[in-house]
Scaffold this motif. Structure first.
Motif, PDB file in Angstrom:
ATOM      1  N   PHE A  39       0.837  -1.198   0.000  1.00  0.00           N
ATOM      2  CA  PHE A  39       0.000   0.000   0.000  1.00  0.00           C
ATOM      3  C   PHE A  39       0.874   1.251   0.000  1.00  0.00           C
ATOM      4  O   PHE A  39       0.640   2.197  -0.756  1.00  0.00           O
ATOM      5  N   CYS A  40       1.891   1.257   0.837  1.00  0.00           N
ATOM      6  CA  CYS A  40       2.719   2.449   1.027  1.00  0.00           C
ATOM      7  C   CYS A  40       3.775   2.637  -0.064  1.00  0.00           C
ATOM      8  O   CYS A  40       4.125   3.776  -0.388  1.00  0.00           O
ATOM      9  N   GLY A 164      -3.628   1.847  -1.718  1.00  0.00           N
ATOM     10  CA  GLY A 164      -2.520   2.795  -1.848  1.00  0.00           C
ATOM     11  C   GLY A 164      -2.656   3.636  -3.098  1.00  0.00           C
ATOM     12  O   GLY A 164      -2.401   4.844  -3.086  1.00  0.00           O
TER      13      GLY A 164
END
Length: 466
Positions: A39-40, A164
């Motif tokens: 996600f990041c 994300g």
């Protein structure tokens, strides 16, 4: 009931320990964690790429950076599975995630100095890091769940990961909302991406090695704590003669090839800056829907795992044909020499709806296609060591295809020809994947004795130990 039946009943009851799904060393928790890491890092990278040209009006720097990225990614994607087996997940993922921060930062430098060198070097380093990250991710996502829940866990990962892209799409949309005529995104947008990516690098330290992860049925993900360099080199070389991997090649080559066309020549060409950010919110949101739908289908549609695979491939193939057909109808309206006026989500009215729906559908198809391929890979083996190599091979070939795709755009190949190439690559892969499922995916899910052995190892182990 005879003695044999009684013994079998006792053995089956012992093989199904009552393990919480929310243990720190459960597959669910570990898949959620790797989903948050992605996600990041790659989630934010996807949002950055999805704006077209990395958020720059001139796509040349981003295209060349992406060529460098996917060239090194092709090499380290294939090597990544072996590196993961030697170093374990924490060091491998931390090293991989760190390169995403550098890449986003390189565009701040480009905003001020217009020099491609730093962007291209950062792209090449990101290719190394992405190879490590995705090989580890592939091993975790395909080997940790039980065979009957791999589609579900793939969809869980894909939904978290693509959130994300949703959040990442909101960053340029919000920060550039009042700049409807702006060409390139501002520094604050890139800084926002860097902050998320740095958090992802720290989260990677929470991932457990496969030797400490116990499935819900009590089976261990692996019985090997660490591998060694010579073993991994030999096993990686064997992949190039492995008929299963050779059948994966067409799907792998085509599975990221279409990003260049979709990001640069649909989203980047048809829409203005703030609308591209909004489109990406829905593109990656569609990926969440697509992954959940195909994951459910490939886990619960039939009792037979092989039949589930057949159905999933056929559904994705039919949907893909319809969506690329819609893409062809859209593409016939414009070309490199005849680019229409940029569409805006507020000002363009009904003219915005059709191209937006097409871009949304591209996101839906991407998630369904890649989740389907990962499900097939997960059906080829159950142990983490083998699947880390298979996943690395898949990502390596995928990245080689992507490197070619970015250069095709740099060399100004017509948009129509790019669309036809993308459509052909994905279409060719469907019958080959059907053959692979028929020949290599088994319906047998394992033995109770193995499950109880894994449970005993879980009971005596410290789940937090590296």
């Amino acid at each position: 009931m005879g003695f044999g039946d009684d013994h079998e009943s006792m053995q089956n009851s012992r093989s199904k320990p009552n393990l919480s799904k929310f243990r720190y060393n459960s597959p669910l928790v570990q898949v959620i964690l790797i989903g948050l890491v992605c996600f990041c890092c790659p989630g934010m990278f996807n949002a950055l790429s999805g704006m077209g040209g990395g958020g720059q009006v001139d796509h040349t720097a981003a295209n060349n950076a992406n060529t460098a990225l996917y060239t090194t990614f092709a090499v380290f994607g294939i090597l990544g599975g072996g590196i993961y087996n030697v170093l374990g997940p924490r060091l491998t993922l931390l090293a991989g995630c760190s390169t995403y921060v550098l890449y986003a930062g390189s565009f701040i430098n480009y905003n001020h100095h217009q020099s491609q060198t730093f962007v291209i070097v950062a792209g090449a380093l990101l290719g190394v890091g992405a190879g490590l990250l995705w090989a580890g991710q592939g091993a975790i996502m395909t080997s940790y769940p039980t065979s009957g829940r791999k589609g579900t866990y793939i969809s869980i990962f894909w939904s978290i990961f693509n959130m994300g892209g949703v959040i990442g799409g909101l960053i340029p949309f919000v920060l550039n909302y009042d700049r409807s005529a702006a060409a390139s995104v501002n520094d604050g947008t890139y800084i926002g991406f860097m902050c998320f990516m740095a958090v992802g690098a720290l989260l990677s330290l929470a991932i457990l090695p496969p030797s400490r992860v116990i499935r819900d049925d009590g089976t261990a993900c692996t019985h090997i704590k660490y591998s060694n360099v010579s073993t991994e080199l030999v096993e990686i070389l064997k992949l190039f003669l492995n008929w299963k991997m050779l059948l994966i090649v067409p799907a792998a080559w085509g599975s990221n090839f279409f990003y260049t066309y979709q990001f640069n020549n649909v989203n980047g060409e048809l829409f203005n800056l703030r609308t591209r950010g909004l489109n990406n919110v829905f593109y990656w949101g569609a990926q969440m829907l697509g992954s959940v739908g195909i994951g459910y289908l490939m886990d619960f549609s039939f009792q037979s795992r092989r039949k589930r695979g057949f159905l999933g491939i056929v559904i994705v193939g039919l949907l893909g044909t319809a969506i690329w057909g819609g893409g062809l109808a859209n593409q016939l309206r414009y070309s490199r020499d005849h680019v229409p006026e940029k569409l805006d989500f507020k000002d363009s009215g009904s003219a915005y709806a059709g191209p937006f729906l097409l871009y949304f559908s591209y996101g839906l198809l991407d998630a369904m296609f890649q989740s389907m391929v990962y499900w097939v890979i997960g059906g080829l083996a159950d142990d983490s060591e083998t699947l880390s190599r298979y996943s690395g091979f898949y990502k390596g070939v995928q990245s080689a295809g992507a490197a070619v795709a970015w250069q095709i755009d740099v060399h100004s190949v017509s948009y129509l020809h790019q669309l036809i190439i993308n459509w052909a690559l994905t279409t060719v892969s469907y019958p080959i994947l059907l053959l692979l499922v028929m020949l290599a995916v088994k319906d047998d899910d394992g033995s109770p004795e193995h499950a109880y052995e894994g449970y005993e190892r879980y009971r005596d182990a410290d789940p937090f130990q590296q």
